[in-house]
Structure formats: structure tokens, C-alpha cells
Motif scaffolding. Structure first.
Motif, PDB file in Angstrom:
ATOM      1  N   VAL A  78     -65.507 -86.079   7.886  1.00  0.00           N
ATOM      2  CA  VAL A  78     -64.128 -86.264   7.422  1.00  0.00           C
ATOM      3  C   VAL A  78     -63.815 -85.305   6.280  1.00  0.00           C
ATOM      4  O   VAL A  78     -62.735 -84.702   6.235  1.00  0.00           O
ATOM      5  CB  VAL A  78     -63.913 -87.736   7.009  1.00  0.00           C
ATOM      6  N   ALA A  79     -64.770 -85.163   5.357  1.00  0.00           N
ATOM      7  CA  ALA A  79     -64.569 -84.220   4.247  1.00  0.00           C
ATOM      8  C   ALA A  79     -64.361 -82.800   4.772  1.00  0.00           C
ATOM      9  O   ALA A  79     -63.492 -82.064   4.286  1.00  0.00           O
ATOM     10  CB  ALA A  79     -65.756 -84.277   3.293  1.00  0.00           C
ATOM     11  N   ARG A  80     -65.149 -82.422   5.766  1.00  0.00           N
ATOM     12  CA  ARG A  80     -65.030 -81.079   6.344  1.00  0.00           C
ATOM     13  C   ARG A  80     -63.670 -80.894   7.017  1.00  0.00           C
ATOM     14  O   ARG A  80     -63.029 -79.846   6.870  1.00  0.00           O
ATOM     15  CB  ARG A  80     -66.163 -80.868   7.342  1.00  0.00           C
ATOM     16  N   GLU A  81     -63.213 -81.921   7.742  1.00  0.00           N
ATOM     17  CA  GLU A  81     -61.912 -81.836   8.405  1.00  0.00           C
ATOM     18  C   GLU A  81     -60.783 -81.699   7.383  1.00  0.00           C
ATOM     19  O   GLU A  81     -59.843 -80.925   7.581  1.00  0.00           O
ATOM     20  CB  GLU A  81     -61.688 -83.083   9.266  1.00  0.00           C
ATOM     21  N   LEU A  82     -60.871 -82.439   6.282  1.00  0.00           N
ATOM     22  CA  LEU A  82     -59.847 -82.343   5.247  1.00  0.00           C
ATOM     23  C   LEU A  82     -59.871 -80.974   4.573  1.00  0.00           C
ATOM     24  O   LEU A  82     -58.819 -80.380   4.315  1.00  0.00           O
ATOM     25  CB  LEU A  82     -60.041 -83.457   4.216  1.00  0.00           C
ATOM     26  N   ARG A  83     -61.051 -80.461   4.310  1.00  0.00           N
ATOM     27  CA  ARG A  83     -61.138 -79.120   3.720  1.00  0.00           C
ATOM     28  C   ARG A  83     -60.565 -78.070   4.672  1.00  0.00           C
ATOM     29  O   ARG A  83     -59.864 -77.154   4.240  1.00  0.00           O
ATOM     30  CB  ARG A  83     -62.586 -78.787   3.371  1.00  0.00           C
ATOM     31  N   ASP A  84     -60.854 -78.215   5.952  1.00  0.00           N
ATOM     32  CA  ASP A  84     -60.310 -77.275   6.939  1.00  0.00           C
ATOM     33  C   ASP A  84     -58.783 -77.326   6.974  1.00  0.00           C
ATOM     34  O   ASP A  84     -58.125 -76.319   7.286  1.00  0.00           O
ATOM     35  CB  ASP A  84     -60.866 -77.578   8.336  1.00  0.00           C
ATOM     36  N   ALA A  85     -58.221 -78.500   6.623  1.00  0.00           N
ATOM     37  CA  ALA A  85     -56.764 -78.658   6.610  1.00  0.00           C
ATOM     38  C   ALA A  85     -56.146 -78.212   5.288  1.00  0.00           C
ATOM     39  O   ALA A  85     -54.921 -78.258   5.139  1.00  0.00           O
ATOM     40  CB  ALA A  85     -56.399 -80.116   6.883  1.00  0.00           C
TER      41      ALA A  85
END
Length: 237
Positions: A78-85
Motif C-alpha cells: 500500500v505504501a508503494r502504491e501511494l508513493r507511485d501515486a
């Protein structure tokens, strides 16, 4: 003259974010599900708020109620997805069953955040030993604030702890900013400001109709005025 205090407001959606910004918020904490005291919002919600306002956004990394980390791999994903966004700032904090910091989980997420700034949230107020927790986390990259009321019961009970910690600012483990929130009221502000505390966090205090209603720009503006020392004269309209 003391520097301008940071005012952080909890936002659940774009409407909240726009109102908080209009009222003078410096930063938003983005969450969902306040019935569980605030969980990680969907990536789409973050993206919509990011597009709507130009203030700093700290996104909660917390998947379940309580202070256990739970599924660590999912947290990292989830952290990675948010950073990607586009997310660049976060909020997190995990304890083990004995009330100590879950250092493995926190280090794992801090590593994934790779230097992004983050707040350790009110898990500190439920820790068995908050001084030990601070010293264990002192050198983690990105950690720049503790969201705390000084007590699990809120600022009324925690005020002596907050004032004592403010005096320890130069000691090991006490270099991070105190971000005061949790039962915070306007009448607490003068004493906290006098102690040098310069960051404040509000949630329900920004919502005259409670969590079922939106953030009020007028409520946020009252907090902004108090923090800035811009109080209306008695009898003023």
C-alpha cells in the motif's frame, strides 16, 4: 517573535480538504474510517485530494483498528502504491503486544518510504515506555514528528507530559517535533505555545456537526487565528 505554528487537519475527502485549506490549514492528515480511529485511504482518494489542494498531505499507513501492524507485506504494498501515486509524507506507528514499539514493522515501512517524511502517531500515547520508544526510533530516516496528546486519555491528562517533553528538545530521542492532538481544545493553546510547541492537529474540532459532517472552514479559521495570536476584540462582530 515565535514562528508560525503548523496546523494539521484530518481530511476524509476533497470537500474536507478544500475547506481545511480555505480555513488556513498548513497540512492535512488523510484517513478513512474514523470509526476505527483512521485507516489508510484508497489511492484514488489521495489522488483526488492531491489534485484539489496545494498543501502538504500526510497519508495514514494503518490497515486495521488498534496498534498492531498486521499484514506487513500488505502495508508495504500500500505504501508503494501511494508513493507511485505521488504521496511524499506519511503517518504510521505500531506497538507489540507488550506495549513496546514494533521496531521491525516500523523499520520495514521506513525503509520502503526511503527518506519520505513521516509522523509516528498516537500509538506513543499507548506505549508502555514512551521515553524508550523515542530513543529506539531516534535515528530512523524520515521521522520528524510525534502526534501525541501526552496521554491515552487526551491533552487534559497529558499536558504535564507534553510540557516536560518540550523542555527536552535537545536530548537524544527528542529531536522530532511535537504535534499535539487528541482532545485538544483552543484553551490549551496558549500554554502549549508558551512552552515552544509549534504544531497542532485537529479532527473533530474542525467539524461542528461531528464526524458525520464535513470540515468547516470557519472552525479551522478560528484555530488559525488562535495559533497566530489573532483574536477578535471583546464585543467585536
Amino acid at each position: 517573535m515565535s514562528k508560525r505554528a503548523v496546523l494539521e487537519v484530518i481530511a476524509l475527502d476533497v470537500e474536507d480538504a478544500v475547506a481545511a485549506r480555505a480555513g488556513g490549514a498548513d497540512r492535512l492528515e488523510l484517513v478513512t474510517d474514523m470509526a476505527a480511529d483512521g485507516l489508510t485511504p484508497p489511492v484514488a482518494a489521495f489522488a483526488a485530494i492531491r489534485a484539489a489542494v496545494d498543501v502538504d498531505l500526510r497519508v495514514m499507513l494503518r490497515l486495521t483498528d488498534g496498534f498492531a501492524a498486521g499484514d506487513r507485506r500488505r502495508l508495504v504494498r500500500v505504501a508503494r502504491e501511494l508513493r507511485d501515486a505521488g504521496a511524499e509524507e506519511f503517518v504510521l506507528g505500531f506497538l507489540d503486544p507488550q506495549g513496546g514499539v514494533d521496531l521491525d514493522a516500523v523499520e520495514c515501512l521506513a525503509g520502503e518510504l526511503d527518506g519520505c517524511r513521516w509522523t509516528f502517531h498516537r500509538a506513543i500515547d499507548h506505549a508502555a515506555d514512551r521515553d524508550a520508544l523515542r530513543k529506539q526510533l531516534a535515528e530512523l530516516p524520515g521521522l520528524d514528528a510525534y502526534l501525541t496528546a501526552g496521554s491515552a486519555a487526551g491533552v487534559d491528562d497529558g499536558l504535564p507530559t507534553l510540557l516536560a517533553e518540550a523542555r527536552r528538545g535537545g536530548e537524544p530521542g527528542y529531536g522530532q517535533r511535537l504535534l499535539v492532538g487528541g482532545g485538544l481544545r483552543l484553551d490549551h493553546v496558549p500554554r502549549l505555545r508558551a512552552a515552544g510547541i509549534d504544531a497542532f492537529h485537529i479532527g473533530g474540532a474542525a467539524r461542528p456537526r461531528g464526524w458525520g459532517g464535513p470540515v468547516s472552514a470557519e472552525s479551522v479559521a478560528r484555530w488559525r487565528g488562535e495559533l497566530d495570536g489573532d483574536r477578535p476584540e471583546p464585543g467585536a462582530a
